[in-house]
Design a protein around this motif. Structure first.
Motif, PDB file in Angstrom:
ATOM      1  N   GLN A 159      25.718  18.325   2.119  1.00  0.00           N
ATOM      2  CA  GLN A 159      26.463  18.007   3.621  1.00  0.00           C
ATOM      3  C   GLN A 159      26.363  16.107   3.143  1.00  0.00           C
ATOM      4  OE1 GLN A 159      22.619  17.491   6.742  1.00  0.00           O
ATOM      5  NE2 GLN A 159      24.493  18.398   8.423  1.00  0.00           N
ATOM      6  N   ALA A 160      27.348  15.866   3.859  1.00  0.00           N
ATOM      7  CA  ALA A 160      27.617  14.884   3.714  1.00  0.00           C
ATOM      8  C   ALA A 160      26.815  13.973   5.239  1.00  0.00           C
ATOM      9  CB  ALA A 160      29.079  14.690   4.117  1.00  0.00           C
ATOM     10  N   ARG A 161      27.463  12.506   5.352  1.00  0.00           N
ATOM     11  CA  ARG A 161      26.864  11.787   6.425  1.00  0.00           C
ATOM     12  C   ARG A 161      27.763  12.378   7.522  1.00  0.00           C
ATOM     13  NH1 ARG A 161      26.899   5.613   3.721  1.00  0.00           N
ATOM     14  NH2 ARG A 161      25.161   5.794   1.665  1.00  0.00           N
ATOM     15  N   THR A 162      28.697  12.509   7.217  1.00  0.00           N
ATOM     16  CA  THR A 162      29.395  13.016   8.509  1.00  0.00           C
ATOM     17  C   THR A 162      28.464  14.561   9.018  1.00  0.00           C
ATOM     18  OG1 THR A 162      30.806  14.691   7.245  1.00  0.00           O
ATOM     19  CG2 THR A 162      31.165  11.778   7.504  1.00  0.00           C
ATOM     20  N   LYS A 163      27.617  15.393   8.678  1.00  0.00           N
ATOM     21  CA  LYS A 163      27.090  15.882   8.689  1.00  0.00           C
ATOM     22  C   LYS A 163      27.583  17.248   8.409  1.00  0.00           C
ATOM     23  CE  LYS A 163      23.702  14.384  10.459  1.00  0.00           C
ATOM     24  NZ  LYS A 163      22.625  13.452  10.167  1.00  0.00           N
ATOM     25  N   SER A 164      29.243  16.678   7.850  1.00  0.00           N
ATOM     26  CA  SER A 164      30.261  17.925   7.163  1.00  0.00           C
ATOM     27  C   SER A 164      29.083  18.980   6.228  1.00  0.00           C
ATOM     28  CB  SER A 164      31.066  17.407   7.765  1.00  0.00           C
ATOM     29  OG  SER A 164      31.939  17.597   8.635  1.00  0.00           O
ATOM     30  N   ILE A 165      29.887  20.221   5.933  1.00  0.00           N
ATOM     31  CA  ILE A 165      29.082  21.061   4.836  1.00  0.00           C
ATOM     32  C   ILE A 165      29.858  20.895   4.252  1.00  0.00           C
ATOM     33  CG2 ILE A 165      27.239  22.677   3.703  1.00  0.00           C
ATOM     34  CD1 ILE A 165      26.199  22.989   6.522  1.00  0.00           C
ATOM     35  N   TYR A 166      30.021  20.996   2.572  1.00  0.00           N
ATOM     36  CA  TYR A 166      31.102  20.919   1.714  1.00  0.00           C
ATOM     37  C   TYR A 166      30.440  21.583   0.831  1.00  0.00           C
ATOM     38  CZ  TYR A 166      33.376  17.053   3.664  1.00  0.00           C
ATOM     39  OH  TYR A 166      34.644  16.026   4.404  1.00  0.00           O
ATOM     40  N   ALA A 167      31.431  23.213  -0.198  1.00  0.00           N
ATOM     41  CA  ALA A 167      30.691  23.563  -0.812  1.00  0.00           C
ATOM     42  C   ALA A 167      31.832  23.797  -1.575  1.00  0.00           C
ATOM     43  CB  ALA A 167      30.601  24.880  -0.090  1.00  0.00           C
ATOM     44  N   PHE A 168      31.222  24.627  -3.591  1.00  0.00           N
ATOM     45  CA  PHE A 168      32.618  24.038  -4.575  1.00  0.00           C
ATOM     46  C   PHE A 168      32.587  25.276  -5.342  1.00  0.00           C
ATOM     47  CE2 PHE A 168      31.295  20.206  -3.121  1.00  0.00           C
ATOM     48  CZ  PHE A 168      32.113  19.299  -3.186  1.00  0.00           C
ATOM     49  N   LYS A 169      33.055  25.922  -5.838  1.00  0.00           N
ATOM     50  CA  LYS A 169      33.680  26.744  -6.450  1.00  0.00           C
ATOM     51  C   LYS A 169      34.313  26.750  -7.362  1.00  0.00           C
ATOM     52  CE  LYS A 169      33.219  31.372  -7.356  1.00  0.00           C
ATOM     53  NZ  LYS A 169      32.146  31.933  -7.601  1.00  0.00           N
ATOM     54  N   LYS A 170      34.321  26.430  -8.502  1.00  0.00           N
ATOM     55  CA  LYS A 170      35.313  25.936  -9.441  1.00  0.00           C
ATOM     56  C   LYS A 170      36.134  24.704  -9.295  1.00  0.00           C
ATOM     57  CE  LYS A 170      35.230  30.147 -12.245  1.00  0.00           C
ATOM     58  NZ  LYS A 170      36.346  31.698 -12.710  1.00  0.00           N
ATOM     59  N   SER A 171      37.924  25.283  -8.506  1.00  0.00           N
ATOM     60  CA  SER A 171      38.886  23.835  -8.401  1.00  0.00           C
ATOM     61  C   SER A 171      38.306  23.780  -6.733  1.00  0.00           C
ATOM     62  CB  SER A 171      39.894  24.034  -9.050  1.00  0.00           C
ATOM     63  OG  SER A 171      40.355  25.395  -9.011  1.00  0.00           O
ATOM     64  N   LYS A 172      37.706  24.884  -6.222  1.00  0.00           N
ATOM     65  CA  LYS A 172      38.120  24.659  -5.059  1.00  0.00           C
ATOM     66  C   LYS A 172      37.238  24.429  -4.110  1.00  0.00           C
ATOM     67  CE  LYS A 172      41.282  28.564  -4.874  1.00  0.00           C
ATOM     68  NZ  LYS A 172      41.234  29.933  -4.649  1.00  0.00           N
ATOM     69  N   TYR A 173      37.262  23.711  -2.858  1.00  0.00           N
ATOM     70  CA  TYR A 173      35.822  24.063  -1.904  1.00  0.00           C
ATOM     71  C   TYR A 173      36.774  23.680  -0.277  1.00  0.00           C
ATOM     72  CZ  TYR A 173      37.910  19.728   0.613  1.00  0.00           C
ATOM     73  OH  TYR A 173      38.790  18.663   0.845  1.00  0.00           O
ATOM     74  N   TRP A 174      34.856  24.445   0.064  1.00  0.00           N
ATOM     75  CA  TRP A 174      34.919  24.662   1.553  1.00  0.00           C
ATOM     76  C   TRP A 174      34.710  23.089   2.625  1.00  0.00           C
ATOM     77  CZ3 TRP A 174      34.893  27.621  -2.806  1.00  0.00           C
ATOM     78  CH2 TRP A 174      36.022  28.755  -2.374  1.00  0.00           C
ATOM     79  N   ARG A 175      34.795  23.100   3.498  1.00  0.00           N
ATOM     80  CA  ARG A 175      34.630  22.188   4.437  1.00  0.00           C
ATOM     81  C   ARG A 175      33.316  23.235   5.368  1.00  0.00           C
ATOM     82  NH1 ARG A 175      37.212  17.359   7.286  1.00  0.00           N
ATOM     83  NH2 ARG A 175      38.278  18.847   8.389  1.00  0.00           N
ATOM     84  N   LEU A 176      32.352  22.996   5.668  1.00  0.00           N
ATOM     85  CA  LEU A 176      31.804  23.969   6.780  1.00  0.00           C
ATOM     86  C   LEU A 176      31.550  22.950   8.123  1.00  0.00           C
ATOM     87  CD1 LEU A 176      30.510  25.440   4.055  1.00  0.00           C
ATOM     88  CD2 LEU A 176      29.996  26.930   5.478  1.00  0.00           C
ATOM     89  N   ASN A 177      31.082  23.047   9.501  1.00  0.00           N
ATOM     90  CA  ASN A 177      30.939  22.986  10.696  1.00  0.00           C
ATOM     91  C   ASN A 177      29.026  22.856  10.368  1.00  0.00           C
ATOM     92  OD1 ASN A 177      29.614  22.850  13.595  1.00  0.00           O
ATOM     93  ND2 ASN A 177      31.641  22.100  13.913  1.00  0.00           N
ATOM     94  N   SER A 178      28.399  21.553  10.385  1.00  0.00           N
ATOM     95  CA  SER A 178      27.498  22.212  10.520  1.00  0.00           C
ATOM     96  C   SER A 178      26.229  22.741  11.469  1.00  0.00           C
ATOM     97  CB  SER A 178      26.242  21.047  10.174  1.00  0.00           C
ATOM     98  OG  SER A 178      26.291  19.486  11.196  1.00  0.00           O
ATOM     99  N   GLU A 179      26.888  22.603  12.539  1.00  0.00           N
ATOM    100  CA  GLU A 179      26.564  23.017  14.078  1.00  0.00           C
ATOM    101  C   GLU A 179      26.936  25.229  14.275  1.00  0.00           C
ATOM    102  OE1 GLU A 179      24.425  21.781  16.048  1.00  0.00           O
ATOM    103  OE2 GLU A 179      24.983  20.404  15.058  1.00  0.00           O
ATOM    104  N   THR A 180      27.645  25.282  13.217  1.00  0.00           N
ATOM    105  CA  THR A 180      28.443  26.909  13.460  1.00  0.00           C
ATOM    106  C   THR A 180      28.236  27.682  12.900  1.00  0.00           C
ATOM    107  OG1 THR A 180      30.960  26.207  13.353  1.00  0.00           O
ATOM    108  CG2 THR A 180      30.227  26.028  15.234  1.00  0.00           C
ATOM    109  N   LEU A 181      28.229  26.600  11.249  1.00  0.00           N
ATOM    110  CA  LEU A 181      28.127  27.105   9.843  1.00  0.00           C
ATOM    111  C   LEU A 181      28.995  27.735   9.419  1.00  0.00           C
ATOM    112  CD1 LEU A 181      24.537  27.913   9.611  1.00  0.00           C
ATOM    113  CD2 LEU A 181      25.648  25.767   9.475  1.00  0.00           C
ATOM    114  N   LYS A 182      30.270  27.537   9.853  1.00  0.00           N
ATOM    115  CA  LYS A 182      32.018  28.019  10.254  1.00  0.00           C
ATOM    116  C   LYS A 182      32.544  26.770   9.214  1.00  0.00           C
ATOM    117  CE  LYS A 182      31.671  31.534  13.361  1.00  0.00           C
ATOM    118  NZ  LYS A 182      32.296  31.804  14.792  1.00  0.00           N
ATOM    119  N   VAL A 183      33.408  27.465   8.444  1.00  0.00           N
ATOM    120  CA  VAL A 183      34.288  26.903   7.488  1.00  0.00           C
ATOM    121  C   VAL A 183      35.708  26.679   8.507  1.00  0.00           C
ATOM    122  CG1 VAL A 183      36.467  27.152   5.899  1.00  0.00           C
ATOM    123  CG2 VAL A 183      34.070  28.447   5.424  1.00  0.00           C
TER     124      VAL A 183
END
Length: 408
Positions: free
Chosen positions: A384-408
């Motif tokens: 979780q970054a300082r912005t509260k956004s969540i970043y998930a990684f797999k190989k060369s890709k990443y996903w950003r999720l909202n920390s309130e909804t836990l949705k990409v």
């Protein structure tokens, strides 16, 4: 008036066992000499560079974690300037350890009964003898006077860190120095939070063991061949260490510049250099409450405060009951003032509050039951970054999720 000092004898002082150089000689100042003595070598040294140590008896009035932190810090002063590596091994027997450390009182079983004198209670001063150490050929053990007023990271009482750093010098083969600012001068100095080795101490210990330069040159050659994080962007783990985003990849770790674009100067670095006992690649990295970092590898994990840690492996099963080995990722999320911690393995996710208080009997859920939009076959790393956004990684890709909804 006598001054608090180390009990190891000064060079040239009469002694029954000169090589062991332990005793109860107390004086306010080192003996005067026509020629100023600098670093003095006792004459023996360790024949190996990997030395184990443990604290077999802690002081009764201090938290063990604080004592461990200060003594670990003292060992690092000497390892930074020599090829020596010090390994905390609390589960080994005292007879199996290179340097055994104890807090004892009075006559405590040494040959010749090198007594401690305790704190001078009448005027709230230190006793004359704070600690003593054996030189390498006599085992290298260190004994502190339990009855002194010991403390950690404060000007009150006697500093565990400063005295430990001095006694470790004896354990490595150094005698007392007459250089007033040297760590190896025999009189206890005023407390300074950033107390460090003097060039005199460094000159002495390097005369015995050499410098770390050769080892650093080897590390630099390894680092030159490290894969660029951007060319091969898969990640093993991510933590927030010292308030900085820290990526772990293979044998290295990288710190990201504050704006998030680029690698901080001086990185990558070898994981094993700063996270004692851990040699990459790691499975996952978890930072909790911005101050504790857990590094997982196989069936073990390590716990660090910054890069200062317990310095030994614990089994995952000892503290995280039901969590399998070889986890994929882990992170702690903050939302509306509450912390939630997640551990990932394949399509399974375990959710709990604090890694130090893992609840028994919790069952995993599937990734898509908690995090909408993440790959169902697992992830490599998440934070979780300082912005509260969540970043998930797999190989060369990443996903950003909202920390309130836990949705990409």
């Amino acid at each position: 008036m006598n001054a608090a000092r180390c009990a190891n004898r000064d060079e040239g002082e009469p002694t029954e066992e000169e090589l062991m150089a332990l005793g109860g000689h107390h004086q306010a100042h080192p003996p005067s000499m026509h020629r100023r003595k600098r670093a003095v070598l006792q004459g023996s040294k360790w024949s190996v560079i990997d030395l184990s140590w443990k604290i077999s008896r802690y002081p009764s009035d201090l938290p063990p974690s604080g004592v461990l932190k200060d003594i670990s810090k003292a060992f690092r002063l000497w390892s930074k300037v020599t090829p020596l590596n010090f390994h905390f091994k609390p589960r080994l027997k005292a007879s199996e350890i290179n340097i055994d450390i104890r807090f004892d009182s009075g006559c405590h079983g040494d040959e010749e009964c090198h007594d401690f004198d305790g704190e001078v209670k009448s005027n709230n001063q230190f006793g004359n003898t704070l600690a003593h150490a054996f030189y390498p050929q006599w085992g290298g053990d260190i004994h502190f006077d339990e009855d002194e007023e010991w403390n950690v990271n404060t000007t009150i009482g006697c500093s565990v860190f400063i005295v430990a750093a001095h006694e470790i010098g004896h354990s490595l083969g150094l005698n007392h120095s007459e250089t007033a600012s040297a760590m190896m001068q025999p009189i206890y100095p005023p407390y300074r939070p950033n107390h460090n080795l003097h060039e005199d101490d460094i000159e002495g210990v390097q005369a015995l063991y050499g410098s770390r330069r050769r080892e650093e040159d080897r590390d630099e050659e390894i680092i030159k061949n490290a894969t660029d994080l951007c060319i091969e962007p898969s990640i093993d783990g991510i933590g927030i260490i010292g308030n900085e985003i820290t990526f772990f990849k293979k044998k290295f770790y990288y710190k990201i510049v504050e704006n998030g674009i680029g690698i901080k100067k001086g990185y990558p670095k070898l994981i094993t250099r700063d996270f004692e006992g851990v040699e990459g690649p790691v499975d996952a990295v978890l930072t909790a409450n911005r101050d504790r970092t857990y590094i997982f590898q196989g069936k073990y994990y390590w716990k660090f405060f910054g890069t200062e840690g317990d310095n030994y492996k614990r089994k995952i099963s000892d503290n995280f009951e039901g969590i399998p080995s070889n986890i994929d990722a882990a992170f702690q999320m903050e939302s509306k003032g509450h912390h939630s911690t997640y551990i990932f393995k394949g399509n399974d996710v375990w959710k709990f509050s604090d890694p130090d208080y893992f609840p028994r009997g919790i069952k995993p859920k599937k990734i898509d039951q908690i995090f909408s939009g993440l790959p169902s076959d697992g992830i490599d790393a998440i934070f979780q970054a300082r912005t509260k956004s969540i970043y998930a990684f797999k190989k060369s890709k990443y996903w950003r999720l909202n920390s309130e909804t836990l949705k990409v």
